[in-house]
Design a protein around this motif. Structure first.
Motif, short mmCIF file in Angstrom:
data_model
loop_
_atom_site.label_atom_id
_atom_site.label_comp_id
_atom_site.label_asym_id
_atom_site.label_seq_id
_atom_site.Cartn_x
_atom_site.Cartn_y
_atom_site.Cartn_z
N MET A 222 122.95 65.14 27.12
CA MET A 222 124.47 64.87 26.85
C MET A 222 124.67 64.02 25.57
O MET A 222 125.65 63.84 24.98
CB MET A 222 125.10 64.22 27.96
CG MET A 222 125.07 64.92 29.31
SD MET A 222 126.06 66.43 29.08
CE MET A 222 124.49 67.63 29.49
N GLY A 223 123.34 63.55 24.99
CA GLY A 223 123.41 62.81 23.68
C GLY A 223 123.80 61.32 23.93
O GLY A 223 124.28 60.81 22.97
N ILE A 224 123.81 60.75 24.95
CA ILE A 224 124.08 59.42 25.32
C ILE A 224 122.94 58.57 24.92
O ILE A 224 121.73 58.95 25.39
CB ILE A 224 124.44 59.04 26.67
CG1 ILE A 224 125.73 60.29 27.13
CG2 ILE A 224 125.14 57.68 26.94
CD1 ILE A 224 126.76 60.23 26.08
N GLY A 225 122.93 57.56 24.56
CA GLY A 225 121.81 56.45 24.23
C GLY A 225 121.16 55.92 25.51
O GLY A 225 121.89 55.68 26.48
N SER A 226 119.72 55.59 25.34
CA SER A 226 119.18 55.43 26.45
C SER A 226 119.50 53.71 27.03
O SER A 226 119.34 53.45 28.06
CB SER A 226 117.65 55.27 26.25
OG SER A 226 117.38 54.37 25.02
N GLY A 227 119.98 53.01 25.91
CA GLY A 227 120.48 51.70 26.39
C GLY A 227 121.30 51.44 27.46
O GLY A 227 121.56 50.64 28.23
N LEU A 228 122.49 52.58 27.67
CA LEU A 228 123.28 52.58 28.68
C LEU A 228 122.64 52.24 29.99
O LEU A 228 123.04 51.50 30.80
CB LEU A 228 124.17 53.86 28.60
CG LEU A 228 125.15 54.26 29.74
CD1 LEU A 228 126.06 52.98 29.51
CD2 LEU A 228 125.63 55.45 29.52
N TRP A 229 121.76 53.34 30.34
CA TRP A 229 121.29 53.05 31.52
C TRP A 229 120.25 52.09 31.95
O TRP A 229 120.15 51.50 32.92
CB TRP A 229 120.70 54.41 31.99
CG TRP A 229 120.52 54.67 33.59
CD1 TRP A 229 119.46 54.65 34.16
CD2 TRP A 229 121.54 54.66 34.24
NE1 TRP A 229 119.93 54.81 35.76
CE2 TRP A 229 121.23 54.84 35.86
CE3 TRP A 229 122.82 55.11 34.03
CZ2 TRP A 229 122.02 55.12 36.57
CZ3 TRP A 229 124.05 55.16 35.01
CH2 TRP A 229 123.37 55.15 36.50
N ILE A 230 119.93 51.42 30.94
CA ILE A 230 118.84 50.24 31.10
C ILE A 230 119.77 49.08 31.56
O ILE A 230 119.44 48.27 32.46
CB ILE A 230 118.60 49.67 29.64
CG1 ILE A 230 117.16 50.63 28.93
CG2 ILE A 230 117.62 48.23 29.58
CD1 ILE A 230 116.88 50.34 27.62
N HIS A 231 120.93 49.14 31.16
CA HIS A 231 122.00 47.95 31.77
C HIS A 231 122.42 48.20 33.21
O HIS A 231 122.34 47.54 34.08
CB HIS A 231 123.41 48.11 30.96
CG HIS A 231 123.17 47.44 29.63
ND1 HIS A 231 122.93 46.09 29.42
CD2 HIS A 231 123.89 47.97 28.09
CE1 HIS A 231 122.96 45.81 28.24
NE2 HIS A 231 123.55 46.86 27.35
N ALA A 232 122.37 49.55 33.68
CA ALA A 232 122.51 50.06 35.01
C ALA A 232 121.34 49.54 35.84
O ALA A 232 121.41 48.84 36.95
CB ALA A 232 122.61 51.39 35.23
N LEU A 233 120.04 49.87 35.28
CA LEU A 233 118.75 49.44 35.93
C LEU A 233 118.71 47.94 36.25
O LEU A 233 118.06 47.42 36.92
CB LEU A 233 117.58 49.87 35.22
CG LEU A 233 117.58 51.37 35.24
CD1 LEU A 233 116.19 51.82 34.25
CD2 LEU A 233 117.21 51.97 36.58
N GLU A 234 119.32 46.97 35.32
CA GLU A 234 118.99 45.76 35.43
C GLU A 234 120.30 45.25 36.11
O GLU A 234 120.24 43.85 36.66
CB GLU A 234 119.39 45.00 33.87
CG GLU A 234 118.35 45.39 33.06
CD GLU A 234 118.43 44.89 31.48
OE1 GLU A 234 117.56 44.61 30.82
OE2 GLU A 234 119.39 44.56 31.31
N THR A 235 121.03 45.93 36.83
CA THR A 235 122.25 45.56 37.44
C THR A 235 122.30 45.79 38.84
O THR A 235 122.22 46.87 39.34
CB THR A 235 123.49 45.76 36.76
OG1 THR A 235 123.76 45.69 35.54
CG2 THR A 235 124.82 45.21 37.56
#
Length: 265
Positions: A222-235
């Motif tokens: 979808m063209g979304i940066g990988s950093g977005l889901w890193i925040h999800a994995l950390e929460t």
């Protein structure tokens, strides 16, 4: 045999043993220690999994508005959502508004993707934008809805004081253009396996890793940066990482602020 006599014999045996025996003894001792710690970790994970509520497999935890974890500690959300928890907890419903806007409001329950597909098929070319107001829910359904939005070339939007949390941002990511109005509340956190049939610790870990790979691949497509889901994995799943407007732009979750014209992928 007294404790002192036993200690003397063990000390003598240790001093007279060859290096190979000592190395083998140390190695097997380490294996025993590692096995003990692994058993404890898996038992604790199994207990934690068993304590989770029964939902569809691979969902996100769905407290309507859990505390924030934006700065590493629980905080209040940046803005209070306008809709009541009672509305947001209900299974997602769809309403066609003027201007080709299809409002999707409520929790993403199992089967939501099929109902969404039927709604899109029935509305045809009238739908231009999908407006989201959801605390999340089934990840599988969120991914299917997101893919259909992109296939149909639709836009997505989170209105002011609307909520898009947990798995909802996966749907939001499917829009050709993606707009979050000022005071939109968007947050992410971990997924977990919580089916009615309690998985083993190994199955839970395998399922979470597999789902994480699916989500990461989808966001990349979808063209979304990988950093977005890193925040999800950390929460943790009982917290939310609330995204700032700058972070949403940085991760390309949103396109240009206030964008009206549609953008190509």
């Amino acid at each position: 045999m007294s404790a002192r006599s036993l200690g003397t014999r063990l000390k003598t045996a240790f001093l007279t043993a060859d290096d190979g025996l000592l190395m083998r003894s140390a190695f097997f001792g380490l294996l025993a220690f590692a096995g003990a710690f692994l058993f404890v970790d898996l038992r604790e994970l199994s207990q934690a999994t068993a304590a989770l509520p029964a939902h569809d497999p691979m969902t996100t935890a769905a407290p309507v508005l859990p505390p924030a974890l934006t700065d590493g500690v629980p905080q209040a959300p940046p803005v209070a959502p306008e809709s009541s928890p009672e509305v947001l907890r209900k299974p997602i419903v769809f309403e066609l508004l003027p201007g080709g806007e299809l409002k999707a409001e409520g929790s993403i329950d199992p089967g939501a993707a099929a109902r969404f597909a039927a709604e899109i098929a029935a509305r045809g070319e009238y739908v231009k934008t999908v407006s989201l107001n959801s605390p999340g829910g089934s990840v599988d359904d969120a991914l299917l809805m997101s893919k259909l939005i992109r296939e149909r070339g639709l836009d997505t939007k989170v209105a002011a004081k609307a909520l898009c949390a947990s798995s909802c941002p996966l749907i939001f990511a499917g829009g050709v253009s993606r707009m979050a109005e000022q005071d939109a509340v968007i947050g992410v956190h971990q997924v977990f396996s919580a089916g009615r049939d309690r998985p083993s610790a190994e199955q839970a870990m395998s399922g979470a890793q597999s789902m994480t790979a699916r989500i990461t691949r989808h966001l990349d497509e979808m063209g979304i940066g990988s950093g977005l889901w890193i925040h999800a994995l950390e929460t943790p799943p009982d917290r939310l990482y609330y995204l700032t407007p700058d972070e949403m732009a940085q991760f390309k979750l949103t396109t240009a602020p206030g964008l009206v014209a549609r953008q190509a992928d």
